[in-house]
Design an enzyme around this catalytic site. Sequence first.
Site, PDB file in Angstrom:
ATOM      1  N   ARG A 151       8.852 -33.667  10.457  1.00 43.99           N
ATOM      2  CA  ARG A 151       7.802 -33.343  11.443  1.00 43.99           C
ATOM      3  C   ARG A 151       7.185 -31.974  11.163  1.00 43.99           C
ATOM      4  O   ARG A 151       6.025 -31.721  11.498  1.00 43.99           O
ATOM      5  CB  ARG A 151       8.354 -33.397  12.862  1.00 43.99           C
ATOM      6  CG  ARG A 151       9.367 -32.315  13.202  1.00 43.99           C
ATOM      7  CD  ARG A 151       9.976 -32.544  14.590  1.00 43.99           C
ATOM      8  NE  ARG A 151      10.848 -31.458  15.001  1.00 43.99           N
ATOM      9  CZ  ARG A 151      12.106 -31.311  14.604  1.00 43.99           C
ATOM     10  NH1 ARG A 151      12.629 -32.180  13.765  1.00 43.99           N
ATOM     11  NH2 ARG A 151      12.836 -30.296  15.031  1.00 43.99           N
ATOM     12  N   HIS A 152       7.959 -31.102  10.521  1.00 45.84           N
ATOM     13  CA  HIS A 152       7.420 -29.774  10.211  1.00 45.84           C
ATOM     14  C   HIS A 152       6.358 -29.846   9.114  1.00 45.84           C
ATOM     15  O   HIS A 152       5.401 -29.083   9.118  1.00 45.84           O
ATOM     16  CB  HIS A 152       8.550 -28.820   9.820  1.00 45.84           C
ATOM     17  CG  HIS A 152       9.585 -28.707  10.894  1.00 45.84           C
ATOM     18  ND1 HIS A 152       9.315 -28.194  12.132  1.00 45.84           N
ATOM     19  CD2 HIS A 152      10.882 -29.117  10.929  1.00 45.84           C
ATOM     20  CE1 HIS A 152      10.393 -28.262  12.895  1.00 45.84           C
ATOM     21  NE2 HIS A 152      11.365 -28.821  12.181  1.00 45.84           N
TER      22      HIS A 152
ATOM     23  N   ASP B 139       0.861  -1.181   0.000  1.00 44.00           N
ATOM     24  CA  ASP B 139       0.000   0.000   0.000  1.00 44.00           C
ATOM     25  C   ASP B 139       0.903   1.240   0.000  1.00 44.00           C
ATOM     26  O   ASP B 139       2.132   1.132  -0.152  1.00 44.00           O
ATOM     27  CB  ASP B 139      -1.006  -0.042   1.161  1.00 44.00           C
ATOM     28  CG  ASP B 139      -0.374   0.172   2.528  1.00 44.00           C
ATOM     29  OD1 ASP B 139       0.872   0.298   2.614  1.00 44.00           O
ATOM     30  OD2 ASP B 139      -1.127   0.224   3.521  1.00 44.00           O
ATOM     31  N   HIS B 140       0.278   2.409   0.147  1.00 48.44           N
ATOM     32  CA  HIS B 140       1.054   3.653   0.096  1.00 48.44           C
ATOM     33  C   HIS B 140       2.121   3.708   1.186  1.00 48.44           C
ATOM     34  O   HIS B 140       3.207   4.252   0.965  1.00 48.44           O
ATOM     35  CB  HIS B 140       0.103   4.849   0.225  1.00 48.44           C
ATOM     36  CG  HIS B 140      -0.791   4.751   1.427  1.00 48.44           C
ATOM     37  ND1 HIS B 140      -1.845   3.846   1.496  1.00 48.44           N
ATOM     38  CD2 HIS B 140      -0.782   5.397   2.622  1.00 48.44           C
ATOM     39  CE1 HIS B 140      -2.439   3.953   2.669  1.00 48.44           C
ATOM     40  NE2 HIS B 140      -1.816   4.887   3.370  1.00 48.44           N
TER      41      HIS B 140
ATOM     42  N   HIS C  41      10.723 -24.030   9.147  1.00 41.03           N
ATOM     43  CA  HIS C  41       9.740 -24.797   9.929  1.00 41.03           C
ATOM     44  C   HIS C  41       8.304 -24.630   9.444  1.00 41.03           C
ATOM     45  O   HIS C  41       7.490 -25.515   9.676  1.00 41.03           O
ATOM     46  CB  HIS C  41       9.818 -24.403  11.407  1.00 41.03           C
ATOM     47  CG  HIS C  41      11.002 -24.987  12.117  1.00 41.03           C
ATOM     48  ND1 HIS C  41      11.133 -24.994  13.483  1.00 41.03           N
ATOM     49  CD2 HIS C  41      12.131 -25.595  11.623  1.00 41.03           C
ATOM     50  CE1 HIS C  41      12.275 -25.578  13.822  1.00 41.03           C
ATOM     51  NE2 HIS C  41      12.911 -25.938  12.703  1.00 41.03           N
ATOM     52  N   ASN C  42       7.982 -23.488   8.831  1.00 40.60           N
ATOM     53  CA  ASN C  42       6.575 -23.216   8.464  1.00 40.60           C
ATOM     54  C   ASN C  42       6.345 -23.226   6.963  1.00 40.60           C
ATOM     55  O   ASN C  42       5.212 -23.019   6.530  1.00 40.60           O
ATOM     56  CB  ASN C  42       6.110 -21.865   9.031  1.00 40.60           C
ATOM     57  CG  ASN C  42       6.448 -21.661  10.486  1.00 40.60           C
ATOM     58  OD1 ASN C  42       7.049 -20.663  10.854  1.00 40.60           O
ATOM     59  ND2 ASN C  42       6.084 -22.608  11.325  1.00 40.60           N
TER      60      ASN C  42
ATOM     61  N   ARG D 134       6.996   0.985   7.898  1.00 44.22           N
ATOM     62  CA  ARG D 134       7.212   1.995   8.931  1.00 44.22           C
ATOM     63  C   ARG D 134       7.888   1.386  10.158  1.00 44.22           C
ATOM     64  O   ARG D 134       7.981   2.034  11.200  1.00 44.22           O
ATOM     65  CB  ARG D 134       5.873   2.633   9.323  1.00 44.22           C
ATOM     66  CG  ARG D 134       5.252   3.461   8.200  1.00 44.22           C
ATOM     67  CD  ARG D 134       3.841   3.915   8.527  1.00 44.22           C
ATOM     68  NE  ARG D 134       3.317   4.794   7.473  1.00 44.22           N
ATOM     69  CZ  ARG D 134       2.030   5.104   7.340  1.00 44.22           C
ATOM     70  NH1 ARG D 134       1.123   4.603   8.185  1.00 44.22           N
ATOM     71  NH2 ARG D 134       1.638   5.905   6.367  1.00 44.22           N
TER      72      ARG D 134
ATOM     73  N   CYS E  21       3.102  -3.164   4.039  1.00 46.32           N
ATOM     74  CA  CYS E  21       2.240  -2.033   4.398  1.00 46.32           C
ATOM     75  C   CYS E  21       2.941  -1.298   5.536  1.00 46.32           C
ATOM     76  O   CYS E  21       4.137  -1.501   5.748  1.00 46.32           O
ATOM     77  CB  CYS E  21       0.822  -2.486   4.755  1.00 46.32           C
ATOM     78  SG  CYS E  21       0.677  -3.582   6.184  1.00 46.32           S
ATOM     79  N   GLY E  22       2.261  -0.444   6.241  1.00 44.06           N
ATOM     80  CA  GLY E  22       2.938   0.336   7.273  1.00 44.06           C
ATOM     81  C   GLY E  22       3.539  -0.539   8.355  1.00 44.06           C
ATOM     82  O   GLY E  22       4.701  -0.391   8.729  1.00 44.06           O
ATOM     83  N   THR E  23       2.732  -1.459   8.859  1.00 48.68           N
ATOM     84  CA  THR E  23       3.193  -2.368   9.912  1.00 48.68           C
ATOM     85  C   THR E  23       3.482  -3.776   9.404  1.00 48.68           C
ATOM     86  O   THR E  23       4.112  -4.562  10.112  1.00 48.68           O
ATOM     87  CB  THR E  23       2.099  -2.516  10.985  1.00 48.68           C
ATOM     88  OG1 THR E  23       0.916  -3.003  10.333  1.00 48.68           O
ATOM     89  CG2 THR E  23       1.798  -1.178  11.661  1.00 48.68           C
ATOM     90  N   GLY E  24       2.940  -4.124   8.248  1.00 50.47           N
ATOM     91  CA  GLY E  24       2.957  -5.508   7.762  1.00 50.47           C
ATOM     92  C   GLY E  24       1.795  -6.324   8.300  1.00 50.47           C
ATOM     93  O   GLY E  24       1.509  -7.416   7.810  1.00 50.47           O
TER      94      GLY E  24
HETATM   95  C1  RB5 Z   1      -2.037   2.648   6.462  1.00 53.39           C
HETATM   96  O1  RB5 Z   1      -2.157   3.856   7.131  1.00 53.39           O
HETATM   97  C2  RB5 Z   1      -1.803   1.513   7.454  1.00 53.39           C
HETATM   98  O2  RB5 Z   1      -2.948   1.297   8.224  1.00 53.39           O
HETATM   99  C3  RB5 Z   1      -1.402   0.253   6.731  1.00 53.39           C
HETATM  100  O3  RB5 Z   1      -0.292   0.491   5.955  1.00 53.39           O
HETATM  101  C4  RB5 Z   1      -1.050  -0.944   7.579  1.00 53.39           C
HETATM  102  O4  RB5 Z   1      -0.098  -0.613   8.532  1.00 53.39           O
HETATM  103  C5  RB5 Z   1      -2.159  -1.738   8.107  1.00 53.39           C
HETATM  104  O5  RB5 Z   1      -1.977  -2.787   8.722  1.00 53.39           O
END
Ligand code: RB5
Length: 152
Positions: A142-143, A14-15, A108-109, A119, A75-78
């Site tokens: 086992r995995h 995303d942005h 393992h996964n 971010r 994304c910002g946090t993933g």
């Molecule tokens: C966008 O502002 C933010 O919410 C998105 O990138 C993400 O972090 C969501 O999980």
Amino acid sequence: MAESAAPRFVAGADHAGAPLKDALVAHLTSLGHDVRDLGTHGPESVDYPDFAHAVSRAVLEDRAAGEATFGLLVCGTGLGMSYGANRHPGIRAALCSEPWSAAMSRRHNDANVLCLGGRVVGVELAKAILEAFLEASFEGGRHARRVGKIEP
Ligand code: RB5
């Protein structure tokens, strides 16, 4: 499924994730990987699930055709990307902020999508995470049994 030396990637962001995704697409390309970049390509606000679903569908289609394609979602946090991707049966999306977990997600996964927070991690750390993900291989045994139990 053929695990080539330079597996294909499908990337999306995303942005908030686009700058890191762009840097990682360039890095993967410089390492010889074939990367399909599904966007987004700029700062205009978009919705992360649209990209999580598009990349997940592309990864599953390639894998159904025998290609060992991986997904890269930023994304910002993933977090949002991992929620969306993991709704797709057959996708195992790993949200990582350091290399050891990225390697373990493969070993393992049998993770097939890497999610990153644009971010959260800087470009150099993200490259190290991506390389750890790429260099590790699924250990099976086992995995494989445990991975087989993930789908409810
Ligand atoms: C966008 O502002 C933010 O919410 C998105 O990138 C993400 O972090 C969501 O999980």
